[in-house]
Design an enzyme around this catalytic site. Structure first.
Site, PDB file in Angstrom:
ATOM      1  N   PHE B  25       0.822  -1.207   0.000  1.00  0.00           N
ATOM      2  CA  PHE B  25       0.000   0.000   0.000  1.00  0.00           C
ATOM      3  C   PHE B  25       0.863   1.267   0.000  1.00  0.00           C
ATOM      4  O   PHE B  25       0.587   2.215  -0.727  1.00  0.00           O
ATOM      5  CB  PHE B  25      -0.931   0.013   1.219  1.00  0.00           C
ATOM      6  CG  PHE B  25      -2.044  -0.991   1.121  1.00  0.00           C
ATOM      7  CD1 PHE B  25      -3.019  -0.863   0.142  1.00  0.00           C
ATOM      8  CD2 PHE B  25      -2.114  -2.060   1.997  1.00  0.00           C
ATOM      9  CE1 PHE B  25      -4.053  -1.780   0.035  1.00  0.00           C
ATOM     10  CE2 PHE B  25      -3.151  -2.996   1.900  1.00  0.00           C
ATOM     11  CZ  PHE B  25      -4.115  -2.853   0.921  1.00  0.00           C
ATOM     12  N   GLU B 181      -9.440 -13.388  12.561  1.00  0.00           N
ATOM     13  CA  GLU B 181     -10.032 -13.722  11.255  1.00  0.00           C
ATOM     14  C   GLU B 181      -9.846 -15.201  10.928  1.00  0.00           C
ATOM     15  O   GLU B 181     -10.782 -15.881  10.509  1.00  0.00           O
ATOM     16  CB  GLU B 181      -9.347 -12.920  10.135  1.00  0.00           C
ATOM     17  CG  GLU B 181      -9.778 -11.478  10.058  1.00  0.00           C
ATOM     18  CD  GLU B 181      -8.814 -10.625   9.247  1.00  0.00           C
ATOM     19  OE1 GLU B 181      -7.741 -11.129   8.833  1.00  0.00           O
ATOM     20  OE2 GLU B 181      -9.118  -9.447   9.035  1.00  0.00           O
ATOM     21  N   ASP B 324       4.523   0.041   7.127  1.00  0.00           N
ATOM     22  CA  ASP B 324       4.698  -0.737   8.358  1.00  0.00           C
ATOM     23  C   ASP B 324       6.144  -0.802   8.838  1.00  0.00           C
ATOM     24  O   ASP B 324       6.404  -1.165   9.981  1.00  0.00           O
ATOM     25  CB  ASP B 324       4.220  -2.187   8.142  1.00  0.00           C
ATOM     26  CG  ASP B 324       2.705  -2.289   8.094  1.00  0.00           C
ATOM     27  OD1 ASP B 324       2.036  -1.267   8.312  1.00  0.00           O
ATOM     28  OD2 ASP B 324       2.204  -3.399   7.831  1.00  0.00           O
TER      29      ASP B 324
END
Lengths: 454, 454
Positions: B25, B181, B324
């Protein structure tokens, strides 16, 4: 039977066990054909999914994703209560004691249906396999995809002109349906899909060669369609080399011997030629899967089982062999290795077993020999290009054949969802020339190494 | 610069070169942010695709196919004429000489944007990796998928009751968003997806454990939502073990030490526990990718780069670190490792470089520090279960949070086609509980071996 494969409901233990090895078109048709029979069906396969083989080349060329052309076998058979699915590879058949031998277990059978199909054959040159992968399984398709995409990536980074040209040369060996599909689609990718994406190379300068040992492509089709296919390939930008016998395949390319055949005379002069191609794909030879060698009875020259007209092995009438693994003639012609024939054979074996079981004990009863009903043949070449022979000897080529091919294939895709998303992807690809599955997935070892760096 | 990476059009050679390492990203946002700048952009990545990481767990749990959440980087940037994409792994950065070192080449830069993100961290126990794969890349997701599906297949074939139970036990280590998840979706698969498909086992008897070292799951969320998430997990059938510190991971299972914490007092008594689980997934520790260690400047305790408020490395203002890989605080709070923050950092670095280049030569010019604009946080748990914190501290859980999550994620998926087919698959899965990508794809070595048998 080993405890490892103990069968569950005790109440059913009286029913005869039918073991089916291989869940391709033939094996699945056999399993489904037995759904109302008073038998226990065990479907054994080395992988957990049924693959819709006619579209494998689309996975290899990044047009479809793997799940679009495959479905878990146990999902397909989930509502067939007399069928159970086991993941495992059969090592050999003990025909006398009626057992299938696995690496870690044995499965006893009352009836056996062997449907393991074909695998690649490198004409005895097994070392070619690493340089020229064939296309039989989903894993093969993903490996071919990786090589094709990686070749363009390398070409973009390489400064040496010759080296770059070698990365941009793709040689497909074998001019049968698979070779034609791969070559046609590769040419389409180079000319249309990758436009604008590279800065050093021009992907449309890529060379795609189709090397065929015989005098024409698609040699099981009528001559007129072979010629049409050749023309359509050339229009897509494929260089078709006929009478080109491969003499060597290595990491850098292919060596061929060209038979310069002047038709009508008997003069044949051979000249050798070297093609520098970093990507070589194998669509030439096939042979029976090795399990056939553990069956009793005779094999043909590529290892397929010579069965009786009832698809049984002579002297072992509890063992049926179906699908591509079978070598059988009908009216003097070989039954072709196509999905239709495989499905018909699987269904036939199921009917024969159901009849036997229904007659309780009269195992000597006979049934009419297998008859193959020809449904025609279809081969696609690329965007808007295909050839077809339909029943009644109707011959199509070009756009009409392509549409026929497209709808027949999508219609027969297993699973409604698959049909929808596959149609969306096809439509999308058709309108935009894009192929959505262009992912290079490293194999695990490479990945681990690169994670360790530095 | 090595000849291997010679840059093409000579006319543009005067423009400064911006190298971006990593096309997640942050890296992609940086590349796009430079599209109108008078620079040459080189995007370098180890893989050929951008991965939509928030949906990786769906690929791991067979709900989506790999191509649905990934797109080739060079396809995404195809119309950005000042960008070129190269496939390759950066080994180190030579900050002084302004060069990126690859295994087989070097790339010089005027500006560098490092965006290689995080990788797994096994708290110093690297041997755990083989037994408990983490989830950061598409290859990781496919490996996890293979293990999950294979475990059910093994359980169906194994006769020993304890062994079967171990194959039907799934331990997920780490109660952050990824762990939640994975555990939630695994429970859903066992309870709903595999119904009717097995004959020996009942998949709904599978145990799914979520092992969290801290006192609550989703510990970056408000406490009330952590509690909601825990309840939703339990409703789906997940056994949540809090204060469970992992002490060993091996091929057969996990050992944990449970801190029996009575809240409000300071007494902590630990007891150990062994969980026999053939499938263990790692969602606990992360650390910076190793490239960070080759940069000048300080790192935090998990190896992330401590940058200036302008995301530059102190003393090397041509080098930006984004995404990150960055450790940065804002108003005393760490900027979270979420996609939004990564995108904002990438765009910020691009603006800063464009401004510098525009001002021609005045490299000492300053710009306002990076400010993270909080867009909220979303975590999904399973079918109809999720938690969300939206701007304005609006807190959602359950069905409303799930719908928000679904639409936000599908909306941000790259590519219109992906959005359509992903929605079809989601709708299909929602209505039928089916997951279409349940394919066990062997890794290449295994496959070759099994082909050789017998």
């Amino acid at each position: 039977m080993s405890a490892d494969l103990e069968l569950a409901p005790a109440g059913m233990a009286q029913r005869p066990t039918v073991v089916i090895i291989g869940a391709g078109f033939a094996g699945l048709a056999a399993a489904r054909g037995l759904r109302h029979a008073a038998v226990e069906v065990i479907v054994l396969d080395r992988v957990n999914h049924h693959t819709f083989q006619p579209l494998l080349y689309q996975v290899a060329t990044a047009g479809l994703s793997a799940p679009q052309i495959a479905a878990p076998i146990r999902h397909i058979l989930r509502s067939q209560k007399n069928a159970r699915v086991l993941l495992g590879a059969a090592v050999s058949i003990d025909a006398v004691n009626q057992k299938v031998i696995l690496v870690d277990a044995e499965i006893g059978f009352d009836y056996l249906i062997v449907a393991t199909g074909l695998t690649h054959w490198y004409f005895g040159n097994d070392d070619w396999a690493q340089h020229a992968p064939g296309l039989k399984t989903l894993d093969d398709a993903l490996e071919i995809r990786r090589r094709i995409l990686f070749a363009f990536e390398r070409a973009e980074r390489v400064a040496d002109v010759q080296e770059r040209a070698a990365w941009l040369t793709f040689a497909v060996i074998g001019g049968g349906p698979t070779g034609v599909e791969l070559a046609g689609t590769l040419a389409e990718i180079a000319r249309h899909t990758l436009t604008d994406e590279f800065r050093t190379i021009d992907p449309s300068h890529a060379r795609v060669l189709l090397l065929e040992g015989g005098a024409r492509v698609l040699n099981t089709y009528p001559k007129s369609l072979s010629l049409k296919a050749e023309q359509q390939l050339q229009r897509l930008g494929v260089e078709v080399e006929l009478n080109a016998r491969v003499t060597a395949v290595d990491a850098a390319g292919v060596s061929i011997e060209m038979n310069d055949r002047t038709l009508g005379t008997c003069e044949i002069s051979a000249k050798s030629k070297r093609i520098e191609a970093r990507t070589v794909l194998w669509a030439a030879g096939v042979q029976a899967t090795p399990l056939a060698r553990t069956l009793p009875g005779a094999l043909d020259k590529i290892g397929r089982v010579l069965v009786a007209p009832t698809l049984q092995i002579e002297g072992f009438d509890s063992i049926f062999v179906v699908g591509d693994l079978v070598s059988i003639k009908q009216d003097g012609m070989a039954v072709p290795g196509v999905a239709y024939a495989a499905k018909q054979m699987g269904a036939y074996a199921a009917r024969a077993i159901a009849q036997r079981v229904g007659e309780k004990g009269s195992r000597a009863s006979t049934f009419a020999p297998f008859r193959y009903r020809d449904r025609g043949a279809l081969a696609t070449i690329g965007r808007k290009a295909a050839v077809a022979v339909l029943p009644g000897d109707l011959r199509l080529s070009g756009l009409p054949a392509w549409w026929t091919w497209l709808f027949v294939h999508i219609f027969f895709l297993i699973g409604f969802r698959n049909r929808i998303t596959t149609l969306v992807d096809w439509l999308w690809a058709y309108l935009t020339y894009q192929r959505h599955a262009r992912l290079i997935l490293a194999d695990r070892t490479e990945l681990r190494e690169s994670q360790r760096t530095p």
